[in-house]
Enzyme design. Structure first.
Site, mmCIF file in Angstrom:
data_model
loop_
_atom_site.group_PDB
_atom_site.id
_atom_site.type_symbol
_atom_site.label_atom_id
_atom_site.label_comp_id
_atom_site.label_asym_id
_atom_site.label_seq_id
_atom_site.Cartn_x
_atom_site.Cartn_y
_atom_site.Cartn_z
ATOM 1 N N SER A 274 20.924 -27.791 35.544
ATOM 2 C CA SER A 274 20.304 -27.184 34.372
ATOM 3 C C SER A 274 21.124 -27.473 33.109
ATOM 4 O O SER A 274 21.398 -28.622 32.818
ATOM 5 C CB SER A 274 20.149 -25.691 34.657
ATOM 6 O OG SER A 274 19.068 -25.205 33.973
ATOM 7 N N HIS A 417 12.875 -24.965 39.478
ATOM 8 C CA HIS A 417 14.140 -25.265 38.817
ATOM 9 C C HIS A 417 15.330 -25.019 39.757
ATOM 10 O O HIS A 417 15.386 -23.993 40.422
ATOM 11 C CB HIS A 417 14.234 -24.337 37.607
ATOM 12 C CG HIS A 417 15.280 -24.710 36.632
ATOM 13 N ND1 HIS A 417 15.292 -25.919 35.986
ATOM 14 C CD2 HIS A 417 16.353 -24.028 36.174
ATOM 15 C CE1 HIS A 417 16.336 -25.963 35.177
ATOM 16 N NE2 HIS A 417 16.998 -24.825 35.270
HETATM 17 C C1 GCU Z 1 16.896 -22.646 29.554
HETATM 18 C C2 GCU Z 1 16.966 -23.802 28.615
HETATM 19 C C3 GCU Z 1 17.118 -25.122 29.369
HETATM 20 C C4 GCU Z 1 18.283 -25.041 30.319
HETATM 21 C C5 GCU Z 1 18.118 -23.838 31.207
HETATM 22 C C6 GCU Z 1 19.293 -23.526 32.122
HETATM 23 O O1 GCU Z 1 15.711 -22.684 30.285
HETATM 24 O O2 GCU Z 1 15.822 -23.799 27.831
HETATM 25 O O3 GCU Z 1 17.318 -26.185 28.457
HETATM 26 O O4 GCU Z 1 18.415 -26.218 31.053
HETATM 27 O O5 GCU Z 1 17.989 -22.679 30.408
HETATM 28 O O6 GCU Z 1 20.392 -23.978 31.896
HETATM 29 O O7 GCU Z 1 19.113 -22.714 33.001
#
Ligand code: GCU
Length: 439
Positions: A274, A417
């Site tokens: 992420s 995710h």
């Molecule tokens: C949010 C953000 C993303 C990121 C994510 C994370 O959703 O918008 O860009 O990758 O957090 O790190 O969990």
């Protein structure tokens, strides 16, 4: 043809391996299919392929002066530095060099751990002799049976070391309570006991002959707009964001690896999920000492194309209520105007070439735009090929669970995710292919 046969054999083997390894439970975020959020920070997000529109990406093999890059020498001498500078200037900011005062304190010098499977080390990295500077606490496991320096899997974690791996021998550490941060009043709290987001499948890695290392990202820079003063960035005058700071932290762990004879510092793969996937993309691009990169669901500001209007955009990232502190201030000029950005994710991928890179995504992680990551890899393909490596070799987005494991690799699990159990055998196969552990 040979590749296709190989892939079929590999997929069958991966399915067997998937059944064998004791992978951690999928993270909560990866379990359910969250419907895409239509508006974030007051900014609508598009999830309709028909509305993506057209866009033009910069040619990775065209120098700023319009001349074509035709050989590896010109790539390394001219184009690569141009691109690196562009990302420093416009997206991540300038990171300082290795601090002169850097030193390593090996607190745990090598203790049998994990039921005798591993030797554990714990190392504290200092950057200065002055008080008030952050320190990084690194947790390391080496396969107990190793007779030679081992290749490493270095993963930057969301939680304290004690929540990344189950081992009572991990020294107790503190973390930031990011939801409660406010300038001038920040104190660390004892690390919670709940496992951190995206735990590492340490058994599978050790069994495959890899050493494993991790550290808490907040050791380098707290993930909060209100935590600047407590992070490493406050000690330098450079304009750099948290993503660059986390990447810098990975480079400092690499500095340590170069001093540890039980580690093969020339075979270090880095991994993050992420926002930490964004950090490992930048770490791999900016520090060529890393031998391989696995970026999980790095999305916007990482491996997903910003010129493609799908899911999160630069405007969402840079909205004042969200994550502007992750990047240089200059990045904000492209909020709402991604077509004006001379750089994009394909050029970031090109900066990692010729080193192996695996982009791991999730089929229902719409916000991170898994297809946008695939298309970025396609557009970076000519650079891998110029440098004599295997790019994806297709322009057709593969379905979930149909990984392409070339030097440039793409794998999409069926789900959302983060990492799921299915991803680990894929990681391990990719790492085995490229880092050749002695097993
Ligand atoms: C949010 C953000 C993303 C990121 C994510 C994370 O959703 O918008 O860009 O990758 O957090 O790190 O969990």
């Amino acid at each position: 043809m040979v590749k296709k046969v190989w892939l079929a054999i590999f997929l069958a083997a991966a399915a067997t391996l998937a059944a064998q390894v004791t992978a951690p439970e999928p993270t909560p975020a990866a379990q359910g299919v969250k419907p895409p959020t239509p508006v974030v920070a007051g900014i609508p997000a598009n999830y309709d392929e028909a509305k993506v529109g057209s866009y033009t990406l910069a040619d990775p093999l065209l120098l700023n002066n319009g001349q074509r890059v035709r050989d590896a020498k010109t790539w390394y001498a001219k184009r690569r530095p141009e691109l690196l500078q562009m990302f420093e200037q416009l997206q991540y900011g300038h990171s300082p060099a290795r601090p002169a005062g850097e030193r390593f304190e090996v607190v745990d010098k090598g203790t049998p751990a994990l039921g005798g499977k591993a030797i554990r080390k714990q190392v504290r990295i200092y950057f200065s002799r002055e008080p008030g500077w952050p320190v990084i606490d690194v947790l390391i496991y080496l396969p107990a049976a190793a007779k030679k320096p081992v290749p490493m899997f270095l993963s930057i974690s969301f939680g304290a070391n004690s929540t990344a791996v189950k081992d009572p021998g991990i020294l107790a550490r503190t973390v930031w309570d990011v939801k409660k941060m406010s300038p001038g009043k920040n104190e660390r709290i004892p690390a919670p006991t709940t496992p951190s987001f995206a735990p590492i499948n340490i058994d599978a890695l050790l069994d495959a002959g890899f050493g494993v290392a991790t550290f808490y990202y907040g050791d380098v820079d707290p993930d909060s707009a209100n935590g600047f003063a407590e992070g490493i960035r406050a000690h330098y005058s450079e304009d750099w964001g948290s993503v660059a700071a986390w990447a810098w932290g990975m480079s400092r762990v690499q500095d340590y690896f170069e001093t540890d004879s039980s580690v093969d510092a020339k075979r270090v793969a880095i991994h993050g999920v992420s926002r930490l996937g964004k950090a490992v993309m930048w770490a791999g691009a900016s520090d060529t000492r890393f031998a391989a990169v696995i970026a999980s669901c790095s999305g916007e500001g990482g491996a997903a194309l910003s010129h493609r209007d799908y899911g999160e955009t630069i405007a969402h990232l840079m909205a004042p209520s969200r994550y502007p502190y992750w990047f240089t201030k200059n990045y904000a000029q492209f909020a709402g105007y991604p077509d004006k950005a001379p750089m994009d994710a394909h050029l970031l991928i090109a900066l990692i070439a010729p080193r192996p890179l695996l982009l791991q995504t999730g089929s229902t992680d719409y916000w991170s735009d898994p297809k946008g990551e695939f298309l970025a890899a396609v557009a970076a393909g000519p650079v891998y090929q110029l440098l004599g490596k295997d790019a994806l070799d297709t322009t057709t987005w593969p379905a979930a669970q149909q990984p392409i494991l070339h030097d440039l690799a793409y794998s999409m699990h069926d789900g959302g995710h983060g990492i799921v159990a299915w991803d680990w055998p894929i990681y391990i196969e990719f790492l085995r292919m490229h880092l050749h552990p002695e097993m």
